[in-house]
Design an enzyme around this catalytic site. Structure first.
Site, short mmCIF file in Angstrom:
data_model
loop_
_atom_site.label_atom_id
_atom_site.label_comp_id
_atom_site.label_asym_id
_atom_site.label_seq_id
_atom_site.Cartn_x
_atom_site.Cartn_y
_atom_site.Cartn_z
N GLY A 221 45.75 41.07 26.88
CA GLY A 221 44.31 41.23 27.08
C GLY A 221 43.98 41.14 28.55
O GLY A 221 44.80 41.52 29.39
N ASN B 2 43.07 39.88 32.36
CA ASN B 2 43.67 38.99 33.34
C ASN B 2 42.92 37.64 33.36
O ASN B 2 43.53 36.57 33.41
CB ASN B 2 43.59 39.69 34.70
N VAL C 119 41.17 36.12 30.92
CA VAL C 119 41.47 35.28 29.76
C VAL C 119 42.93 34.79 29.82
O VAL C 119 43.22 33.63 29.55
CB VAL C 119 41.20 36.05 28.43
N GLY C 120 43.83 35.69 30.22
CA GLY C 120 45.24 35.33 30.31
C GLY C 120 45.49 34.15 31.24
O GLY C 120 46.26 33.24 30.95
N GLU D 252 50.42 39.56 28.84
CA GLU D 252 50.38 40.94 29.35
C GLU D 252 48.92 41.24 29.64
O GLU D 252 48.09 41.20 28.74
CB GLU D 252 50.98 41.90 28.32
N CYS E 291 46.50 49.86 28.89
CA CYS E 291 46.94 49.05 30.04
C CYS E 291 47.74 49.92 30.99
O CYS E 291 47.84 49.64 32.18
CB CYS E 291 47.85 47.91 29.59
C1 UN1 Z 1 48.80 49.20 26.17
O1 UN1 Z 1 48.08 50.00 26.74
O2 UN1 Z 1 48.52 47.99 26.20
O3 UN1 Z 1 53.09 53.06 26.90
C2 UN1 Z 1 50.00 49.59 25.40
C3 UN1 Z 1 52.04 53.27 26.28
C4 UN1 Z 1 51.95 52.82 24.84
C5 UN1 Z 1 51.58 51.39 24.77
C6 UN1 Z 1 50.39 51.02 25.59
N1 UN1 Z 1 53.21 53.06 24.18
O4 UN1 Z 1 51.08 53.81 26.80
#
Ligand code: UN1
Length: 508
Positions: free
Chosen positions: A241, A243, A245-246, A263, A297
């Site tokens: 989630g 940064n 909160v992490g 992460e 992410c």
């Molecule tokens: C995410 O965005 O937290 O590599 C995961 C990717 C996907 C997973 C993304 N297989 O974009």
């Protein structure tokens, strides 16, 4: 009609689904007896509701997990893996239905939803295979007639806190290795995507996972998430989630001496050198900047381009953006769905306004789409800024929306420096045909994932997923590295000499 009114109206007509918490193998309401609605971000429609749980619900879930883990740890890992094979089979069987639920509650387009469910299927087969490996080492002892080895043992109760952008894939990255390694799980899924969590729990149930090993408790981070982090019988916390909160989780869990695997996002860049295949780079940028409406992410939120090909790249990107179809992700023709909710929409728009204020040039997009059929959902126009400098806010902070920023450079070294200058280090990509410069980039790009001649998204489940700096705390999801989160090492020495042999003394 504003979003609030739409939601109120829909709430009144709710015939939709109601899911309960899954604790100790039973589907139960929260002790609070309160519920939260689940809203389709494409239409504003209320899909149903789930409990708004409390600390007391977590108490029950942790107790169940702790009890169940006592016998689960004694089940041979290959036998634990049989449940995972069944989970994989059921996920495969239900792939289409799950994908529809996923698109309805999260908004990603249906083809991507299918891809995400496939990621969970792959992870289930892969981790089931680990049930017959879970390798440790056997090593020669330095003493005669002595045997030395290391084995992986479960940690105990794993607390999982997962995000809405990959509600089943990320949950699979965490729950499957936890369970195959002999742990029990207490899981708080994101409030925005509860149905996928309930559906995943149903699959575990149908696959024959013994009661109490997987517990799902719906609720807010403040109440339920904190209760997981604070509970003395939760041995580790795995979180994906923000940064912000992490960091809080890490501080609190750290003082309780709990392991955390975190992460926390990225500010990923695609670098395009002057010798690159520009059409391929355009494909990679469009897909990784605007796929999932930029809510990955791993999304490409910066494009670092050699000045010699900047104009050419911009022209081609604009042509491609104009072809993108925005709308409800259940429509197979749509390329970009809505963003998750109204507050995300506002936040993305704030970033864009800041970009304009700080002097970046808007090439396209830059606005909330609220007319011509977009009234009911949370839609943002795919947005490209150019003439962005690395110190601008839009070039530094994670936006988590369909926005990317073009930064011009003169050399590969400059590109790498800019790539590495941000607080995050999840993913990066380089487009070039020059093998020497590609290898230099592979060595020097400071991210947990590097792509060559592909965009910044698309990680496969059998390699570690995670990143450097503000992205994480050294742990990885997925791949065999995930087992390091969910196991402790135990080193075992067996002396069959019949005498007391003192290491480092009797043999020297
Ligand atoms: C995410 O965005 O937290 O590599 C995961 C990717 C996907 C997973 C993304 N297989 O974009």
């Amino acid at each position: 009609m504003n979003q609030q009114t739409i939601q109120e109206e829909n709430k009144a007509n709710v015939k939709a689904k109601r899911y309960l918490n899954y604790i100790a193998g039973d589907w139960v309401p929260s002790v609070s007896e309160r519920f939260t609605v689940n809203i389709n971000p494409a239409t504003g429609e209320v899909l149903g509701e789930v409990p708004q749980s409390t600390k007391e619900d977590i108490e029950k879930a942790v107790l169940a997990a702790k009890q169940a883990q006592k016998s689960w740890r004694l089940v041979p890992a290959p036998e634990r893996a049989d449940v995972l094979y069944e989970v994989a089979r059921l996920l495969k069987e239900k792939k289409e239905d799950l994908s529809h639920i996923l698109t309805s509650e999260m908004g990603k387009v249906i083809s991507e939803a299918r891809g995400e469910v496939q990621e969970a299927i792959d992870m289930a087969y892969y981790m089931a295979g680990e049930g017959r490996r879970l390798f440790g080492d056997t090593v020669p002892s330095e003493l005669r007639n002595k045997f030395a080895m290391s084995v992986r043992v479960p940690v105990g109760v794993a607390g999982l806190i997962t995000p809405w952008n990959f509600p089943i894939a990320i949950a699979s990255w965490k729950s499957l290795p936890a369970l195959v390694a002999g742990n029990a799980v207490v899981w708080k899924p994101a409030t925005e995507t509860p149905f996928m969590a309930a559906e995943f729990a149903k699959i575990y149930e149908e696959a024959g996972l013994p009661k109490g090993l997987l517990n799902v408790v719906f609720g807010s981070g403040g109440e339920v998430g904190n209760a997981i982090v604070e509970h003395p019988d939760v041995d580790l916390v795995s979180f994906t989630g923000s940064n912000e909160v992490g960091r809080k989780i890490n501080e609190r869990a750290g003082s309780l001496l709990k392991r955390t695997s975190l992460e926390m996002g990225g500010k990923n860049a695609v670098t395009v050198l002057e010798d690159a295949d520009i059409d391929l780079a355009v494909d990679g940028i469009i897909w990784s900047a605007f796929g999932t409406a930029g809510q990955r992410c791993t999304a490409c939120s910066r494009v670092i381009v050699h000045e010699a090909v900047k104009e050419q790249l911009e022209t081609k990107l604009l042509e491609r953006v104009a072809e993108l179809k925005i709308g409800d992700g259940l429509d197979e023709e749509v390329n970009i769905g809505p963003v998750i909710n109204q507050s995300a929409l506002q936040q993305i728009d704030e970033y864009v306004k800041t970009g304009v204020k700080e002097g970046a040039k808007l090439l396209c997009g830059g606005k909330i789409l609220a007319e011509d059929g977009f009234e009911k959902g949370n839609y943002y126009a795919p947005t490209i800024f150019t003439d962005v400098s690395p110190d601008m806010t839009i070039a530094k902070e994670e936006i988590f929306g369909p926005v990317t920023s073009i930064i011009a450079v003169k050399t590969l070294e400059e590109a790498i420096e800019i790539n590495n200058s941000v607080e995050f280090g999840l993913s990066s990509s380089i487009f070039s045909r020059d093998v020497n410069r590609v290898f230099q980039a592979m060595r020097d790009l400071d991210t947990g994932i590097v792509y060559v001649n592909a965009g910044t998204t698309g990680a496969e489940i059998h390699l570690p997923f995670g990143g450097t700096k503000g992205t994480g705390n050294g742990h990885r999801d997925s791949g065999v590295a995930a087992l390091d989160v969910y196991t402790e090492w135990k080193s075992i020495y067996v002396d069959y000499s019949g005498t007391l042999q003192r290491a480092q003394i009797d043999n020297k």
